[in-house]
Design a protein around this motif. Structure first.
Motif, short mmCIF file in Angstrom:
data_model
loop_
_atom_site.label_atom_id
_atom_site.label_comp_id
_atom_site.label_asym_id
_atom_site.label_seq_id
_atom_site.Cartn_x
_atom_site.Cartn_y
_atom_site.Cartn_z
N GLY A 686 0.79 -1.22 0.00
CA GLY A 686 0.00 0.00 0.00
C GLY A 686 0.82 1.27 0.00
N VAL A 687 1.94 1.29 -0.69
CA VAL A 687 2.79 2.48 -0.77
C VAL A 687 2.24 3.39 -1.87
CG1 VAL A 687 5.12 3.33 -1.13
CG2 VAL A 687 4.76 1.15 0.03
N CYS A 688 1.41 4.37 -1.49
CA CYS A 688 0.80 5.28 -2.45
C CYS A 688 0.24 6.48 -1.70
CB CYS A 688 -0.31 4.57 -3.26
SG CYS A 688 -1.56 3.79 -2.23
N TYR A 689 -0.24 7.46 -2.44
CA TYR A 689 -0.83 8.66 -1.83
C TYR A 689 -1.99 9.13 -2.69
CZ TYR A 689 1.73 11.42 -5.33
OH TYR A 689 2.20 11.94 -6.50
N ALA A 690 -2.89 9.90 -2.10
CA ALA A 690 -4.06 10.40 -2.81
C ALA A 690 -3.67 11.58 -3.69
CB ALA A 690 -5.16 10.80 -1.82
N GLU A 691 -4.47 11.80 -4.75
CA GLU A 691 -4.11 12.86 -5.69
C GLU A 691 -4.30 14.26 -5.10
OE1 GLU A 691 -6.61 12.73 -9.10
OE2 GLU A 691 -8.33 12.03 -7.99
N ASN A 692 -5.06 14.38 -4.01
CA ASN A 692 -5.22 15.69 -3.37
C ASN A 692 -4.21 15.89 -2.24
OD1 ASN A 692 -6.24 13.82 -1.63
ND2 ASN A 692 -8.19 14.89 -1.24
N GLN A 693 -3.23 14.97 -2.14
CA GLN A 693 -2.20 15.07 -1.10
C GLN A 693 -0.83 15.18 -1.75
OE1 GLN A 693 -2.81 11.50 1.17
NE2 GLN A 693 -4.34 12.44 2.53
N THR A 697 3.36 12.32 1.83
CA THR A 697 2.51 11.53 2.72
C THR A 697 2.56 10.04 2.41
OG1 THR A 697 0.60 11.83 1.24
CG2 THR A 697 0.94 13.50 2.96
N GLN A 698 3.23 9.66 1.34
CA GLN A 698 3.34 8.24 0.97
C GLN A 698 4.18 7.49 1.99
OE1 GLN A 698 3.99 6.72 -3.27
NE2 GLN A 698 6.04 6.47 -2.43
N PRO A 699 3.75 6.30 2.42
CA PRO A 699 4.55 5.52 3.39
C PRO A 699 5.91 5.17 2.82
CG PRO A 699 2.32 4.65 3.20
CD PRO A 699 2.47 5.66 2.11
N ARG A 700 6.90 5.05 3.69
CA ARG A 700 8.26 4.70 3.27
C ARG A 700 8.60 3.29 3.72
NH1 ARG A 700 11.49 9.10 1.77
NH2 ARG A 700 12.99 7.45 1.28
N TYR A 703 14.94 -0.95 3.79
CA TYR A 703 15.66 -1.93 2.98
C TYR A 703 15.25 -3.35 3.37
CZ TYR A 703 19.56 -4.51 0.93
OH TYR A 703 20.32 -5.41 0.21
N ALA A 704 15.03 -3.59 4.66
CA ALA A 704 14.62 -4.92 5.11
C ALA A 704 13.24 -5.27 4.57
CB ALA A 704 14.63 -4.98 6.63
N GLU A 705 12.32 -4.31 4.54
CA GLU A 705 10.98 -4.57 4.02
C GLU A 705 11.00 -4.81 2.52
OE1 GLU A 705 8.05 -2.05 6.96
OE2 GLU A 705 9.30 -0.93 5.56
N ARG A 727 -7.39 4.99 -8.22
CA ARG A 727 -7.07 6.40 -8.45
C ARG A 727 -5.90 6.88 -7.60
NH1 ARG A 727 -8.91 7.92 -12.98
NH2 ARG A 727 -8.76 10.11 -12.27
N MET A 728 -5.42 6.04 -6.67
CA MET A 728 -4.26 6.42 -5.86
C MET A 728 -3.02 6.48 -6.74
SD MET A 728 -5.33 6.87 -2.71
CE MET A 728 -4.00 6.56 -1.54
N ILE A 729 -2.01 7.22 -6.26
CA ILE A 729 -0.79 7.46 -7.04
C ILE A 729 0.40 6.90 -6.28
CG2 ILE A 729 0.68 9.23 -8.08
CD1 ILE A 729 -1.83 11.05 -8.08
N VAL A 730 1.32 6.27 -7.01
CA VAL A 730 2.54 5.71 -6.43
C VAL A 730 3.73 6.53 -6.89
CG1 VAL A 730 4.02 3.67 -6.24
CG2 VAL A 730 1.54 3.40 -6.39
N ASP A 731 4.52 7.01 -5.94
CA ASP A 731 5.78 7.68 -6.24
C ASP A 731 6.89 6.62 -6.24
OD1 ASP A 731 7.97 9.30 -6.55
OD2 ASP A 731 7.80 10.29 -4.59
N VAL A 732 7.40 6.28 -7.41
CA VAL A 732 8.38 5.19 -7.51
C VAL A 732 9.81 5.68 -7.39
CG1 VAL A 732 6.80 3.86 -8.98
CG2 VAL A 732 8.55 5.33 -10.04
N THR A 733 10.02 6.97 -7.36
CA THR A 733 11.39 7.50 -7.40
C THR A 733 12.26 7.07 -6.22
OG1 THR A 733 10.58 9.56 -6.43
CG2 THR A 733 10.79 9.47 -8.83
N PRO A 734 11.74 6.93 -4.98
CA PRO A 734 12.64 6.49 -3.90
C PRO A 734 13.13 5.05 -4.06
CG PRO A 734 10.67 7.56 -3.02
CD PRO A 734 10.40 7.27 -4.45
#
Length: 798
Positions: A686-693, A697-700, A703-705, A727-734
């Protein structure tokens, strides 16, 4: 070549390099005959040897200090020692029970033969031998049914694995158990197979299961310690190194005219190497045809058919062994024991393993001595027995052993080829020594010629030089054999390579494994990275909706995806004739895959998505697309429609916004690579954030996880789609690898190949001078077949 006809012999003698590959035939439009039809190939995945440098990995590195580094180093050394001890104990286990079962079998059947010689009940002895052998082989075959990867020697699979190809199930615990238990029953069951190859596979599984290293020294000392204690009752004496020991090659005491070998003998060794290479090439050719027949006609059928084949091979082998020992053997004079007559364990005389079936006390049955003994005992007889073996016996033994070993290698039991090749070659070498010694009256050492014959045939089959030289020298404990063994192996390899590949390479090729050679041919540098790369990319944006990620993962089989943004500052798109020209696209229109077309394909696969919102989005997009008229220009359709492909990939843009031609084929700036396993992991957690946020706010994930599911990462089909908001968005850059190895489109193939193979890469992006990705290179793009096909295409183009 002219010889490449329908004749079996001609086909066996044809060089494999003269035939065209499937890729070449596709390009040239040629059709194969049914006999030369290539077998189905699998889409093998590459291993991840290169580290993924992302933010969780950097955070992990930041937390390591010198104290932790020393701790990890100490753990590594302890694990290496543990691996060695474990592998040594596994070898001891297999060796002990093989000797135990074979001793029981040959003792019971041998006593029966001796008793039945006078009573006329030899068929009963044959039934006893059949009962032993077929029971053992049935057990070994059933273990292979439990884990099919445990079949064979395991050398082709381990060679492919070390080359960077991921073979499913090759290093699992179940494979290890089936392999180790199955090989002892295969050898004890009387098949012409060895245990050395499966032992290498078993050791590799132990190494992969503990710390992912190897460590042969502790394994050797562990095995030596226990075998010396068991055989000599002298614990700690270390008198029996390794599982393969040929005994001491030594002239009789007081014989000043005896010599192990001379310079004159080297000429005969070279000739034996040539013959060994020819015999090895014939063996490989015949086994290749058998393997293709099994893949086409036996493997697709029910699994019990494989068990029946194994039992058939066992029955025929048993009958041949029994009949040849009883009917074809000759009674030969028994030599008196000498100090140089060494044996398997060193505790008894070489004459203790002879068989006297139907012979008087001072003679022995030469055929029964070779057939009615464990393979290691037969090898010792050929190396060290002063008594003669008749030329007819050696010829018949070699022919029967050659044919049965060729038939056996590839059946569904754990089986090696090292010892059978040595025994077959030793018979050939002893036959040569008999001819030179008896017929020509030459003063030679028969054991040396038997050893050289074994090396010649083994080298002709497996095509190895340096490693085999080291193994054979260690097995003989005689360093003076280094030169003749090396010369013989090199000549055998060169001779065999003129006709076909080594047996392990042949089986790798039949499995369709994309194995990379050590280096490319010089003429391949006529090609560049842009000639072999895959230009049709499936990519993701730094911020991508869950809906799109699920669609990408479910509709593609790719294991990595470039992370890109559209380059709005370097737009130079225009049409020139039949070619679409831009900073990153120079391909014919027929090879251009529009994002609109790919989105339609993905939407079709998302009908099963439980979200009604997603189904509505797909239906709206499909409704906006009119069916293409036959013959209508694809690019012209895209120019006229101007609807928004991938509208949901840009959170800040409206799906109703119309994109122009330049926007659709805008150059893509490369930012990094992200793996399929990483994307699935992000979705499951569930690593994602809402489009109005904000993306902050995306969970981090730590390395172990990110790595706790290694090596069995979950699949996209294991994902419960009802738990996801499309409709949720995932930031894949990290989590992407922001600094992977890349090459320029103009990089020559030799440079691309060396970088890919040396660094153990899985994906190699092709990036131009302004940072735009234009393609990607994988293992399949660097195989010899693919490169040859592209080179011929290059010649046709120019």
């Amino acid at each position: 070549m002219a010889c490449c006809g329908n004749c079996f012999c001609c086909q066996c003698c044809c060089r494999e390099g003269e035939t065209r590959t499937p890729e070449e035939l596709t390009i040239l439009g040629e059709i194969r005959d049914e006999e030369d039809e290539i077998l189905p190939r699998k889409d093998y995945e590459s291993l991840d040897y290169d580290r993924c440098i992302n933010e969780p990995h950097v955070e992990f590195l930041e937390g390591i200090d010198n104290k932790k580094a020393r701790k990890y180093e100490a753990i590594r050394w302890m694990m290496m020692f543990a691996i060695g001890v474990t592998v040594g104990l596994v070898g001891l286990f297999v060796d002990f029970f093989v000797h135990l079962f074979t001793k029981i079998k040959f003792t019971v059947v041998g006593d029966s033969v001796e008793k039945c010689s006078d009573k006329g009940c030899l068929p009963l002895s044959l039934l006893e031998l059949l009962a032993f052998n077929m029971t053992f082989i049935f057990i070994a075959s059933v273990l292979v049914l439990i884990e099919p990867v445990a079949a064979g020697s395991g050398i082709p699979e381990i060679k492919s694995y070390l080359n960077g190809v991921k073979i499913p199930g090759i290093v699992r615990l179940r494979t290890f158990l089936c392999k180790a238990a199955g090989v002892l029953f295969s050898v004890a069951g009387g098949l012409f197979v060895g245990k050395e190859g499966p032992m290498i596979h078993s050791g590799a599984i132990v190494g992969a299961g503990l710390p992912q290293l190897f460590c042969s020294m502790s394994a050797t000392f562990t095995l030596n310690f226990f075998r010396s204690g068991i055989n000599f009752s002298k614990w700690g004496s270390f008198q029996l190194p390794g599982l393969l020991n040929f005994g001491e090659f030594k002239c009789p005491d007081g014989d000043t005219n005896c010599h192990l070998w001379t310079a004159v003998d080297l000429a005969f060794f070279v000739l034996m190497g040539v013959v060994g290479g020819l015999l090895g090439a014939l063996f490989n050719c015949m086994n290749r045809k058998l393997a293709k027949y099994r893949i086409r006609h036996i493997h697709p059928k029910a699994k019990f058919i494989r068990v029946l084949e194994s039992l058939l091979v066992s029955m025929v082998t048993t009958v041949v062994i029994f009949a040849a020992s009883i009917l074809l053997g000759e009674c030969r004079d028994l030599s008196s024991p000498t100090t140089h007559n060494t044996t398997l364990s060193g505790s008894e005389d070489i004459n203790s393993t002879i068989r006297r079936f139907f012979c008087t006390n001072k003679t022995y049955n030469d055929m029964a001595t070779l057939f009615f003994n464990p393979q290691e005992a037969a090898i010792h007889q050929l190396f060290h027995q002063d008594g003669t073996f008749s030329p007819m016996t050696l010829s018949v033994f070699f022919l029967l052993y050659f044919l049965l070993a060729c038939w056996t290698y590839g059946v569904s039991v754990p089986s090696g080829l090292f010892v059978p090749s040595l025994l077959c070659g030793a018979a050939f070498g002893r036959l040569v020594s008999n001819i030179l010694k008896v017929k020509l009256g030459m003063d030679i050492y028969s054991g040396t010629f038997a050893l050289i014959g074994a090396a010649a045939f083994l080298g002709g089959v497996v095509r190895m030089t340096i490693s085999l030289t080291v193994i054979l020298i260690e097995s003989t404990n005689e360093i003076t054999y280094g030169l003749p063994i090396m010369i013989t192996l090199m000549v055998a390899k060169w001779t065999g390579d003129f006709f076909n590949k080594g047996i392990y390479d042949i089986h790798i090729q039949l499995r369709g494994v994309p194995l990379l050679e050590w280096e490319t041919e010089i003429e391949m540098d006529k090609l560049t990275a842009s000639d072999i790369m895959e230009p049709n990319l499936t990519y993701v944006y730094p911020h991508t909706r869950v809906q799109s990620l699920v669609s990408i993962l479910r509709t593609t089989v790719y294991h990595a995806f470039p992370v890109v943004t559209e380059n709005r500052q370097n737009e130079q798109d225009f049409m020139k004739g039949n070619i679409l020209v831009s900073n990153n696209i120079h391909f014919k229109k027929s090879s251009v895959m529009s994002r609109a077309g790919e989105q339609r394909r993905r939407c079709q696969s998302m009908k099963s998505y439980p979200s009604s919102e997603l189904r509505n989005v797909c239906d709206e997009q499909n409704a906006a697309v009119e069916p293409a008229e036959e013959g209508e220009d694809l690019l012209q359709q895209m120019l006229e429609r101007r609807y928004a492909p991938y509208p949901n990939l840009y959170p800040d843009q409206s799906p109703s916004e119309e994109w122009t031609m330049e926007e659709r084929f805008r150059p893509l700036t490369f930012h990094g690579l992200i793996l399929r396993s990483q994307l699935v992991n992000l979705l499951i957690r569930g690593v994602c954030y809402a489009e109005n946020q904000s993306s902050a706010t995306q969970p981090r994930l730590s390395y172990a996880e990110m790595t706790e599911d290694y090596p069995r990462y979950p699949d996209i089909h294991d994902l419960d789609l009802t738990l996801l908001n499309p409709r949720m968005i995932v930031d894949v850059t990290p989590y992407m690898n922001s600094c992977p190895y890349t090459v320029s489109p103009n990089t020559r193939i030799s440079q691309v190949f060396n970088l890919f193979r040396t660094m153990g890469l899985r994906h190699l992006p092709v990036v131009n001078a302004v940072g735009e990705i234009v393609g990607i290179i994988t293992r399949h793009n660097l195989t010899q077949e693919f490169l040859v096909a592209k080179l011929r295409q290059h010649y046709i183009t120019i």
